[in-house]
Design an enzyme around this catalytic site. Sequence first.
Site, short mmCIF file in Angstrom:
data_model
loop_
_atom_site.label_atom_id
_atom_site.label_comp_id
_atom_site.label_asym_id
_atom_site.label_seq_id
_atom_site.Cartn_x
_atom_site.Cartn_y
_atom_site.Cartn_z
N GLY A 50 58.39 -16.07 2.47
CA GLY A 50 58.54 -14.90 1.61
C GLY A 50 57.58 -13.79 1.97
CB CYS A 51 54.45 -13.55 3.69
SG CYS A 51 53.69 -14.23 2.22
CD GLN A 52 58.08 -6.94 5.89
OE1 GLN A 52 57.08 -6.25 5.80
NE2 GLN A 52 59.27 -6.44 6.15
#
Length: 138
Positions: A50-52
């Site tokens: 969910g983190c770029q």
Amino acid sequence: MAVLPDKEKLLRNFLRCANWEEKYLYIIELGQRLPELRDEGRSPQNSIQGCQSQVWIVMRQNAQGIIELQGDSDAAIVKGLIAVVFILYDQMMPQDIVNFDVRPWFEKMALTQHLTPSRSQGLEAMIRAIRAKAAALS
């Protein structure tokens, strides 16, 4: 944990910054204070989805039951956000982490209003992952 300020000092230091450029620099500085995460910590099970950016968070419970967190990111600002989250959860037991609401702290710092949507989502993903791991230990 590295030499990081406590929650209250974090907030004081953050509010002393004259503008958002200074605040971003302070967040990056906090990230630089995190101890280096060894290669074995950069495993798929420690990766935060969910983190770029690439983010790894390692959670251990010490003999006293207190959660110890280690983390890293390939992005300087994100590594700083990891440090902010670790400061907020410092010296907590698993159930304390599950019950602790970080949002009032972020509101006091006006943090989420000044992050890009993708960074805000990544920050939320980190918090969800830490709380889920803590819930599994409590």
